[in-house]
Design a protein around this motif. Structure first.
Motif, PDB file in Angstrom:
ATOM      1  N   SER A   1       0.834  -1.211   0.000  1.00  0.00           N
ATOM      2  CA  SER A   1       0.000   0.000   0.000  1.00  0.00           C
ATOM      3  C   SER A   1       0.862   1.252   0.000  1.00  0.00           C
ATOM      4  CB  SER A   1      -0.902   0.008   1.226  1.00  0.00           C
ATOM      5  OG  SER A   1      -0.140   0.236   2.398  1.00  0.00           O
ATOM      6  N   ILE A   2       0.238   2.367  -0.324  1.00  0.00           N
ATOM      7  CA  ILE A   2       0.932   3.652  -0.273  1.00  0.00           C
ATOM      8  C   ILE A   2       1.371   3.959   1.158  1.00  0.00           C
ATOM      9  CG2 ILE A   2      -1.218   4.977  -0.010  1.00  0.00           C
ATOM     10  CD1 ILE A   2       1.864   6.099  -2.053  1.00  0.00           C
ATOM     11  N   GLY A   3       0.606   3.517   2.139  1.00  0.00           N
ATOM     12  CA  GLY A   3       0.988   3.734   3.525  1.00  0.00           C
ATOM     13  C   GLY A   3       2.269   3.006   3.890  1.00  0.00           C
ATOM     14  N   GLU A   4       2.442   1.767   3.405  1.00  0.00           N
ATOM     15  CA  GLU A   4       3.672   1.017   3.661  1.00  0.00           C
ATOM     16  C   GLU A   4       4.868   1.720   3.030  1.00  0.00           C
ATOM     17  OE1 GLU A   4       3.138  -3.577   3.550  1.00  0.00           O
ATOM     18  OE2 GLU A   4       1.601  -2.744   2.223  1.00  0.00           O
ATOM     19  N   LEU A   5       4.693   2.195   1.802  1.00  0.00           N
ATOM     20  CA  LEU A   5       5.766   2.915   1.109  1.00  0.00           C
ATOM     21  C   LEU A   5       6.217   4.118   1.919  1.00  0.00           C
ATOM     22  CD1 LEU A   5       7.217   3.458  -1.841  1.00  0.00           C
ATOM     23  CD2 LEU A   5       5.410   5.178  -2.007  1.00  0.00           C
ATOM     24  N   LEU A   6       5.260   4.933   2.345  1.00  0.00           N
ATOM     25  CA  LEU A   6       5.603   6.188   3.007  1.00  0.00           C
ATOM     26  C   LEU A   6       6.070   5.968   4.438  1.00  0.00           C
ATOM     27  CD1 LEU A   6       2.758   8.384   1.516  1.00  0.00           C
ATOM     28  CD2 LEU A   6       5.167   8.281   0.813  1.00  0.00           C
ATOM     29  N   HIS A   7       5.617   4.899   5.086  1.00  0.00           N
ATOM     30  CA  HIS A   7       6.143   4.558   6.410  1.00  0.00           C
ATOM     31  C   HIS A   7       7.629   4.259   6.317  1.00  0.00           C
ATOM     32  CE1 HIS A   7       6.304   2.957  10.486  1.00  0.00           C
ATOM     33  NE2 HIS A   7       6.916   1.889   9.997  1.00  0.00           N
ATOM     34  N   TYR A   8       8.008   3.468   5.317  1.00  0.00           N
ATOM     35  CA  TYR A   8       9.435   3.151   5.149  1.00  0.00           C
ATOM     36  C   TYR A   8      10.228   4.411   4.807  1.00  0.00           C
ATOM     37  CZ  TYR A   8      13.767   1.140   3.447  1.00  0.00           C
ATOM     38  OH  TYR A   8      15.090   0.856   3.251  1.00  0.00           O
ATOM     39  N   HIS A   9       9.691   5.234   3.927  1.00  0.00           N
ATOM     40  CA  HIS A   9      10.401   6.450   3.511  1.00  0.00           C
ATOM     41  C   HIS A   9      10.597   7.388   4.698  1.00  0.00           C
ATOM     42  CE1 HIS A   9      12.042   8.527   0.100  1.00  0.00           C
ATOM     43  NE2 HIS A   9      11.280   9.595   0.244  1.00  0.00           N
ATOM     44  N   THR A  10       9.604   7.450   5.568  1.00  0.00           N
ATOM     45  CA  THR A  10       9.717   8.268   6.773  1.00  0.00           C
ATOM     46  C   THR A  10      10.804   7.737   7.689  1.00  0.00           C
ATOM     47  OG1 THR A  10       7.355   8.805   6.660  1.00  0.00           O
ATOM     48  CG2 THR A  10       8.455   9.187   8.760  1.00  0.00           C
ATOM     49  N   GLU A  11      10.897   6.417   7.812  1.00  0.00           N
ATOM     50  CA  GLU A  11      11.943   5.819   8.643  1.00  0.00           C
ATOM     51  C   GLU A  11      13.339   6.152   8.119  1.00  0.00           C
ATOM     52  OE1 GLU A  11      11.107   1.634   8.875  1.00  0.00           O
ATOM     53  OE2 GLU A  11       9.983   1.887  10.743  1.00  0.00           O
ATOM     54  N   GLU A  12      13.437   6.404   6.829  1.00  0.00           N
ATOM     55  CA  GLU A  12      14.721   6.804   6.243  1.00  0.00           C
ATOM     56  C   GLU A  12      14.959   8.310   6.369  1.00  0.00           C
ATOM     57  OE1 GLU A  12      15.530   5.049   2.310  1.00  0.00           O
ATOM     58  OE2 GLU A  12      16.589   3.639   3.623  1.00  0.00           O
ATOM     59  N   ARG A  13      14.126   8.962   7.156  1.00  0.00           N
ATOM     60  CA  ARG A  13      14.234  10.403   7.430  1.00  0.00           C
ATOM     61  C   ARG A  13      14.111  11.244   6.157  1.00  0.00           C
ATOM     62  NH1 ARG A  13      19.596  11.034  10.815  1.00  0.00           N
ATOM     63  NH2 ARG A  13      20.257   9.276   9.543  1.00  0.00           N
ATOM     64  N   ARG A  14      13.210  10.805   5.303  1.00  0.00           N
ATOM     65  CA  ARG A  14      12.918  11.567   4.094  1.00  0.00           C
ATOM     66  C   ARG A  14      11.524  12.169   4.194  1.00  0.00           C
ATOM     67  NH1 ARG A  14      16.375  13.470   0.878  1.00  0.00           N
ATOM     68  NH2 ARG A  14      15.239  13.006  -1.047  1.00  0.00           N
ATOM     69  N   ASP A  15      11.393  13.439   3.805  1.00  0.00           N
ATOM     70  CA  ASP A  15      10.123  14.158   3.889  1.00  0.00           C
ATOM     71  C   ASP A  15       9.501  14.406   2.521  1.00  0.00           C
ATOM     72  OD1 ASP A  15      10.147  14.357   6.696  1.00  0.00           O
ATOM     73  OD2 ASP A  15      11.469  16.115   6.606  1.00  0.00           O
ATOM     74  N   ALA A  16      10.124  13.900   1.481  1.00  0.00           N
ATOM     75  CA  ALA A  16       9.585  14.071   0.136  1.00  0.00           C
ATOM     76  C   ALA A  16      10.123  12.955  -0.742  1.00  0.00           C
ATOM     77  CB  ALA A  16       9.977  15.437  -0.445  1.00  0.00           C
ATOM     78  N   MET A  17       9.432  12.691  -1.829  1.00  0.00           N
ATOM     79  CA  MET A  17       9.871  11.643  -2.755  1.00  0.00           C
ATOM     80  C   MET A  17       9.805  12.150  -4.185  1.00  0.00           C
ATOM     81  SD  MET A  17       8.465   7.738  -3.353  1.00  0.00           S
ATOM     82  CE  MET A  17       8.682   7.318  -1.629  1.00  0.00           C
ATOM     83  N   LEU A  18      10.898  11.950  -4.904  1.00  0.00           N
ATOM     84  CA  LEU A  18      10.949  12.310  -6.316  1.00  0.00           C
ATOM     85  C   LEU A  18      10.104  11.332  -7.130  1.00  0.00           C
ATOM     86  CD1 LEU A  18      12.280  13.859  -8.729  1.00  0.00           C
ATOM     87  CD2 LEU A  18      14.098  12.146  -8.648  1.00  0.00           C
ATOM     88  N   THR A  19       9.285  11.858  -8.020  1.00  0.00           N
ATOM     89  CA  THR A  19       8.560  11.022  -8.975  1.00  0.00           C
ATOM     90  C   THR A  19       8.935  11.465 -10.388  1.00  0.00           C
ATOM     91  OG1 THR A  19       6.631  12.493  -8.937  1.00  0.00           O
ATOM     92  CG2 THR A  19       6.598  10.610  -7.439  1.00  0.00           C
ATOM     93  N   TYR A  20       9.092  10.487 -11.262  1.00  0.00           N
ATOM     94  CA  TYR A  20       9.324  10.769 -12.674  1.00  0.00           C
ATOM     95  C   TYR A  20       7.985  10.710 -13.394  1.00  0.00           C
ATOM     96  CZ  TYR A  20      14.103   9.618 -11.329  1.00  0.00           C
ATOM     97  OH  TYR A  20      15.318   9.575 -10.690  1.00  0.00           O
ATOM     98  N   VAL A  21       7.662  11.761 -14.129  1.00  0.00           N
ATOM     99  CA  VAL A  21       6.422  11.790 -14.903  1.00  0.00           C
ATOM    100  C   VAL A  21       6.732  11.165 -16.259  1.00  0.00           C
ATOM    101  CG1 VAL A  21       4.591  13.227 -15.847  1.00  0.00           C
ATOM    102  CG2 VAL A  21       5.654  13.840 -13.678  1.00  0.00           C
ATOM    103  N   VAL A  22       6.298   9.931 -16.423  1.00  0.00           N
ATOM    104  CA  VAL A  22       6.607   9.146 -17.616  1.00  0.00           C
ATOM    105  C   VAL A  22       5.478   9.315 -18.625  1.00  0.00           C
ATOM    106  CG1 VAL A  22       7.104   6.836 -18.498  1.00  0.00           C
ATOM    107  CG2 VAL A  22       7.883   7.495 -16.205  1.00  0.00           C
ATOM    108  N   ASP A  23       5.793   9.898 -19.769  1.00  0.00           N
ATOM    109  CA  ASP A  23       4.769  10.126 -20.788  1.00  0.00           C
ATOM    110  C   ASP A  23       4.290   8.799 -21.364  1.00  0.00           C
ATOM    111  OD1 ASP A  23       4.847  12.939 -20.662  1.00  0.00           O
ATOM    112  OD2 ASP A  23       6.595  13.007 -21.981  1.00  0.00           O
ATOM    113  N   VAL A  24       2.984   8.603 -21.367  1.00  0.00           N
ATOM    114  CA  VAL A  24       2.368   7.489 -22.081  1.00  0.00           C
ATOM    115  C   VAL A  24       1.425   8.074 -23.119  1.00  0.00           C
ATOM    116  CG1 VAL A  24       2.634   5.754 -20.284  1.00  0.00           C
ATOM    117  CG2 VAL A  24       0.649   7.249 -20.224  1.00  0.00           C
TER     118      VAL A  24
END
Length: 290
Positions: free
Chosen positions: A114-137
């Motif tokens: 889930s998105i919650g699992e992703l962001l829980h882990y990212h928070t544990e890594e002391r990150r407050d933001a996540m880079l996303t690549y906007v991939v054109d389809v």
């Protein structure tokens, strides 16, 4: 629940904004709005907020699942003021996400996590933001799909992506630390039709709220650490947004539509709608999350 404005939501919708992660979906038109909302509901965001013109319709099952807000998204940056108002309204430390209709978030292993699992882990890594690549389809057959949008006939570029150091206007001799400008996809192949400031494919789409934080033009934030792709000591998670937005704009624009009989080229591949394909193409990074 239906609110008549972003201001109305901020003033009276505390119960809907109390817990993240919160997805903000901005409807620039009604193309694939239903599928965009369904996709993000399925990722298990705590709340999905649909910001859209009052004239747009939603199926009853979706209307029951989202918080609807009347909002005019006209204009190139019609989302910025709304995002900033909501950053100030939610509890500090809330995870937030934003995208537009006909855009679909993918992250490593999103089919089983889930998105919650992703962001829980990212928070544990002391990150407050996540880079996303906007991939054109884009639709493979533009004769059948005039607006370049088709979920069943979606294609993407499997190569042609690159990054450049991001200049620092305050330091001409050294670029910004751990920040890059990423390019590729349709905005690279048809750059003559895209204004230079809008050719990047990077977006800080996932972030934590905090007092004083503001979204700026170019999909970056006032806190420069939010704009970094990783922490100083190792690679971090990144995500991708599969987006028909550029293809749709290029086919709607009279200055470009007649120059583009097809978006397909020798480096096109059919989009599989699965995180594994994006990982294999290097369009997102699992970091230390296995």
């Amino acid at each position: 629940m239906h609110y008549t404005s972003v201001r109305n939501l901020c003033a009276n919708g505390a119960a809907h904004l109390a817990k993240g992660p919160i997805a903000l979906i901005f409807a620039e038109d009604d193309v694939e709005l239903d599928s965009t909302l369904r996709h993000h509901i399925a990722l298990n965001f705590a709340k999905v907020v649909a910001l859209m013109p009052a004239t747009f319709d939603l199926p009853g099952d979706i209307a029951a699942e989202v918080v609807r807000v009347d909002h005019d998204t006209a204009g190139v940056d019609g989302h910025i003021s709304a995002v900033n108002a909501l950053i100030a309204a939610v509890p500090a430390g809330s995870w937030m996400y934003y995208c537009f209709n006909a855009e679909y978030l993918f992250y490593p292993f999103c089919e089983t996590r889930s998105i919650g699992e992703l962001l829980h882990y990212h928070t544990e890594e002391r990150r407050d933001a996540m880079l996303t690549y906007v991939v054109d389809v884009y639709a493979g057959d533009l004769d059948r799909h005039k607006d370049a949008v088709s979920l069943e006939d979606a294609w993407l570029d499997r190569s042609g992506y690159y990054a450049l150091a991001r200049p620092d206007p305050n330091n001409q001799h050294h670029p910004k630390e751990r920040q890059l400008d990423f390019f590729g996809g349709l905005r690279w192949r048809y750059e003559e039709h895209i204004p230079a400031p809008r050719r990047n494919i990077d977006r800080i789409a996932l972030f934590r709220s905090k007092p004083g934080l503001t979204l700026r033009e170019g999909h970056t934030f006032s806190d420069e650490e939010y704009n970094t792709y990783a922490c100083p000591w190792h690679n971090n998670l990144t995500a991708a947004i599969a987006s028909f937005r550029t293809a749709k704009a290029l086919k709607r624009n009279p200055g470009s539509t007649f120059d583009i009989p097809t978006f397909k080229w020798h480096n096109s591949a059919q989009f599989e709608w699965h995180s594994r394909q994006l990982l294999d193409l290097g369009l997102m990074e699992p970091g230390q999350w296995f």
